[in-house]
Design an enzyme around this catalytic site. Structure first.
Site, short mmCIF file in Angstrom:
data_model
loop_
_atom_site.label_atom_id
_atom_site.label_comp_id
_atom_site.label_asym_id
_atom_site.label_seq_id
_atom_site.Cartn_x
_atom_site.Cartn_y
_atom_site.Cartn_z
N CYS A 1 0.80 -1.23 0.00
CA CYS A 1 0.00 0.00 0.00
C CYS A 1 0.84 1.28 0.00
O CYS A 1 0.58 2.21 -0.78
CB CYS A 1 -0.95 0.00 1.20
SG CYS A 1 -0.17 -0.51 2.74
N HIS B 1 -3.37 6.21 4.48
CA HIS B 1 -1.95 6.44 4.75
C HIS B 1 -1.54 7.82 4.23
O HIS B 1 -1.96 8.24 3.15
CB HIS B 1 -1.09 5.41 4.00
CG HIS B 1 -1.17 4.02 4.56
ND1 HIS B 1 -1.82 3.69 5.71
CD2 HIS B 1 -0.62 2.86 4.09
CE1 HIS B 1 -1.68 2.39 5.94
NE2 HIS B 1 -0.97 1.85 4.97
#
Lengths: 340, 340
Positions: free
Chosen positions: B133, B245
């Site tokens: 990710c 994130h």
């Protein structure tokens, strides 16, 4: 312990988050005080704050507040410092100012005792400035490495706590967190948007699309380390932590700095607690464990895999204590010739 | 819309956080599905998951699960992918694997459609790997700049959400936050210590005192961009955010990259939403606003004040979507010749 002197100490902004922390540190460090004056805005006058088992009443700050004061610790914002700092200094007090008002004045030393206490002796304006919290913990960690190998460049990403924005910000973080957990819409008054469970940047805009906080890290680092050639690349970020700033730092020196040498230097460095385990999941310093402590915690010391000879570290400290109150009290202790 | 083909799609690990997100993305993107097989461990068999207004029953994953499957999207952990990936490929399925099992295998392409979809066409093992990710969102943002000026070095500090550790980690974050707010001691089972109102690093230890997560950012970035000379200096950090994130990135290129050029490139870049305001307090991308979105949000694009010609940016994305589920579905869409 034999005490030659005892001092009159004024705390300006005594009722704020940093002011209260200053009282705790003065008490813990057993600062030799003959009189303690707690000064604040008129609306806080009359409030009593605990000190050494008793209580001291807060009085309203006026131009007459500083007669007979030896050390005046200011933490009431830049405008109060700009107005009353020179008044306190003219009255004969050594002013130790936690605001940003005087930090970059060439006639005001910017002091972190572990790094440059001697600079505090030369204060043409009678004022000594306490650096910004993020800068203090960074220079405490980098100073022993700089002495050994001369810093060339610092890249730093911060993970800053809400207490740096004042006690009301911590309260708002908690209220927002409660709202999010309850499935309600969080309200933002102190923060520009939801801080709980989020990552934002909430400092004032400075030049060239940097925040004022970022510029502080650039200019203050150079001034404290006394080296205008050090380049600094900062990104400052607020995280949903109550107290304790963390920093991911990459440093480059004039010569390669190996992790083992850096760890040996950091282990002996004043004010530093080193975690030698460079990576253990969940180990290492974190802002919750650093809260209430005066030391700068350094961990994750390792070679920079992307820059030959460079070094990485992770630096955590209590921003209200070492980042503000403790550092100010340490300056006074150092000037009084006492261990800090 | 004229559809030439319709496909049998298997989702392995359908009940997990990423698996459920894959179903949502398949539905939203109107993926041409003639049969959807939801596969999971025997204990999840029988569960029904919503899809296109109906419900699809989960069946237990076996070696026979892949007969007739065109696309098998795996997100059930590395050991399941290592065992069942080759079985699915042998059965004729195109395996798109979200785990770390196959990413660095030289015979497995590592694909982010906006960056290197063509690589997905060459898959000797019948397996395509979905990157980590943190790497995905970084390369989506850096690719247009790399094409223009060739990346030399990346420094990156991450602010990673708890959902990257699975749904149970998000639940534990919330429970810990509740405990802290109630003045109780938070319990840590999924996390190595208290994650709520804290900043930690909780990935497995890799080589040279780096976490495995950090090494992924080094190696996967080079593989996806097809350039082993790019050096990467990562520090990965978990913050108390539920999902999304964030990354503070400093990039250096073979030639100076000015912010205005970078912004013009990023504005046209596929999958990127650019915030042109480099610094507005509280403005810019944040993980709460990026949650539920498929794009990579880029803000704080500015010159690196510490490195002449260097560039800084702040990159935020939904780690469950673009960082996992969306990217996997986009690979399938791209291979099927459909817009992604």
């Amino acid at each position: 312990m034999r005490r030659v002197m005892s001092y009159t100490v004024a705390v300006v902004g005594a009722t704020g988050a940093v002011g209260r922390e200053m009282l705790r540190v003065l008490e813990e460090r057993d600062f030799p005080i003959k009189e303690l004056r707690l000064l604040a805005s008129p609306r806080s006058a009359g409030l009593e704050l605990p000190f050494r088992g008793g209580a001291v009443a807060v009085t309203a700050l006026t131009a007459e507040s500083f007669v007979g004061v030896d050390y005046a610790l200011f933490s009431a914002g830049a405008s109060v410092s700009r107005e009353f700092g020179p008044i306190a200094a003219a009255a004969g007090a050594v002013v130790i100012d936690n605001s940003s008002a005087w930090r970059m004045d060439p006639e005001v030393p910017l002091v972190v005792p572990e790094v440059n206490l001697a600079a505090a002796q030369v204060r043409p304006k009678g004022i000594i400035a306490n650096p910004n919290c993020s800068t203090i913990q960074m220079v405490v960690a980098l100073k022993p490495l700089h002495d050994a190998a001369k810093l060339v460049h610092i890249t730093v990403a911060t993970y800053q706590a809400t207490s740096g924005k004042g006690q009301a910000a911590v309260v708002e973080l908690r209220e927002q967190a409660r709202a999010v957990l309850a499935g309600e819409a969080p309200k933002a008054n102190i923060f520009p948007k939801t801080m709980a469970f989020n990552v934002i940047s909430d400092w004032k805009t400075g030049a060239d699309d940097y925040s004022e906080e970022e510029w502080k890290m650039v200019h203050e680092t150079r001034k404290i380390l006394g080296d205008a050639t050090i380049s600094v690349s900062p990104t400052t970020v607020r995280v949903p932590v109550e107290n304790g700033h963390s920093e991911a730092i990459w440093a480059r020196f004039e010569r390669p700095m190996l992790p083992e040498e850096a760890k040996d230097l950091l282990e002996k460095a004043p004010g530093v607690i080193l975690d030698r385990s460079a990576y253990v999941p969940g180990g290492g310093p974190d802002p919750r464990m650093a809260t209430g402590r005066d030391e700068v915690f350094v961990g994750r010391v390792r070679a920079d895999v992307g820059t030959p000879g460079g070094l990485c570290l992770f630096v955590v400290a209590d921003n209200l204590r070492k980042g503000a109150a403790t550092n100010a009290v340490q300056i006074a202790l150092g000037l009084a010739g006492l261990p800090y």
